[in-house]
Design a protein around this motif. Structure first.
Motif, short mmCIF file in Angstrom:
data_model
loop_
_atom_site.label_atom_id
_atom_site.label_comp_id
_atom_site.label_asym_id
_atom_site.label_seq_id
_atom_site.Cartn_x
_atom_site.Cartn_y
_atom_site.Cartn_z
N CYS A 223 12.38 -10.88 3.13
CA CYS A 223 12.28 -9.60 3.97
C CYS A 223 11.59 -9.62 5.11
CB CYS A 223 11.38 -8.69 2.71
SG CYS A 223 11.12 -6.91 3.53
N SER A 224 12.35 -9.45 6.00
CA SER A 224 12.15 -9.53 7.55
C SER A 224 10.87 -8.28 8.02
CB SER A 224 13.10 -9.81 8.47
OG SER A 224 14.00 -8.82 8.48
N SER A 225 11.09 -7.48 7.32
CA SER A 225 10.55 -6.17 7.97
C SER A 225 8.90 -6.10 6.99
CB SER A 225 11.11 -4.98 7.59
OG SER A 225 11.61 -4.75 6.21
N CYS A 226 8.98 -6.76 5.80
CA CYS A 226 7.63 -6.78 5.01
C CYS A 226 6.47 -7.59 5.99
CB CYS A 226 7.71 -7.58 3.86
SG CYS A 226 9.08 -6.86 2.55
N ASN A 227 5.38 -6.84 5.56
CA ASN A 227 4.28 -7.31 6.37
C ASN A 227 2.85 -7.79 5.22
OD1 ASN A 227 3.04 -4.88 5.15
ND2 ASN A 227 2.76 -3.91 7.33
N ASP B 198 4.48 6.82 5.85
CA ASP B 198 5.98 6.56 5.77
C ASP B 198 5.95 6.52 4.00
OD1 ASP B 198 8.25 5.31 5.18
OD2 ASP B 198 8.09 3.84 6.44
N THR C 66 7.89 -12.74 2.22
CA THR C 66 8.10 -13.10 3.65
C THR C 66 8.40 -14.74 3.80
OG1 THR C 66 5.48 -13.63 3.32
CG2 THR C 66 6.47 -11.35 4.17
N TYR D 179 3.95 -2.91 3.41
CA TYR D 179 5.29 -3.35 2.78
C TYR D 179 5.55 -4.46 2.18
CZ TYR D 179 6.25 0.41 6.34
OH TYR D 179 6.07 1.58 6.97
#
Length: 255
Positions: A229-233, A198, A221, A217
């Motif tokens: 950021c809900s999509s960050c890990n 990605d 969080t 990402y």
């Protein structure tokens, strides 16, 4: 008939002949999409023929005619029906393949071998290195669906064009006819490079050919932050922004 310039005629003779197969060049793939016929330049031998079909109509393909998943190509596949006579060295052999362009060669294919609760048929995978055949693996497995197998061939020294050979060998037990062997999507190719594919990830690897789920990402969080950021890990606390508390005038005369 054919007509000559002089005006007379002579019989037309028709003939057929086979030209020698050329050596294929890697990366090479075979998905058996050949309308039910053995692909050009492949060969087979042994007590039973390999068959090429696009459905599980035969009674012991998969689990009594049921296949729960598909290969990458879908459609046709090759299989051997271990019925009478028993499969004794039932062989399917590829054409010659030049692997000199591959830095890290690998062999990959799909296999389905469901014994339906009975005994297994052994399955041998062999590769010719230009001078001798080498057994890469001997599988005696029971699979519910298609499984992918990938073998590194870096340990072989290729002195000439390669070949791949698949061999089914019956155990000799009367009940192993339940275990038909299926293969599909045979490939001789460069070893896949695992990594993050990605380009929006912080660890994007432009050389990767297989996404291994390692993408990172970074971001805030903390759900209490205004830039959560809900999509960050990967949590980056320094990136978090919190609403500023309101400052109110306060006065107390202590009376």
């Amino acid at each position: 008939m054919c007509i000559r310039d002089s005006g007379d005629t002579s019989p037309w003779v028709s003939t057929t002949f086979n030209t020698p197969c050329v050596t294929f060049t890697a990366p090479y793939s075979q998905d058996f999409e050949n309308a039910g016929a053995i692909p050009d330049c492949w060969s087979m031998s042994g007590s039973e023929p390999w068959l090429f079909v696009n459905s599980a109509a035969a009674s012991h393909i998969g689990n009594a005619g049921t296949i729960g998943n598909t290969t990458a190509s879908g459609g046709y596949f090759a299989y051997v029906d271990d019925s009478s006579p028993d499969s004794t060295g039932t062989t399917l052999e590829s054409p010659l393949i030049d692997t000199s362009s591959l830095t890290t060669p690998v062999l990959s294919f799909y296999l389905l071998s469901n014994n339906e609760g009975y005994s297994n048929v052994s399955f041998s995978v062999d590769v010719y290195d230009g001078a001798a055949w080498n057994t890469i693996d001997t599988l005696n497995v029971n699979t519910a669906g298609w499984n992918t197998y990938i073998y590194s061939l870096s340990g072989l020294t290729f002195t000439d064009a390669a070949q791949v050979k698949f061999v089914g060998v019956s155990s000799g037990l009367s009940c192993d006819y339940y275990n038909d062997l299926l293969i599909d999507d045979v490939r001789l190719m460069e070893a896949p490079i695992s990594g993050c594919m990605d380009p929006f990830a912080s660890n994007y690897d432009p050389t990767a050919t297989v996404d291994d789920g390692s993408c990172l990402y970074p971001g805030c969080t903390d759900p209490l932050a205004s830039n959560y950021c809900s999509s960050c890990n990967v949590n980056d606390p320094a990136a978090c922004i919190y609403p500023q508390a309101n400052v109110l005038d306060y006065c107390d005369d202590l009376e």
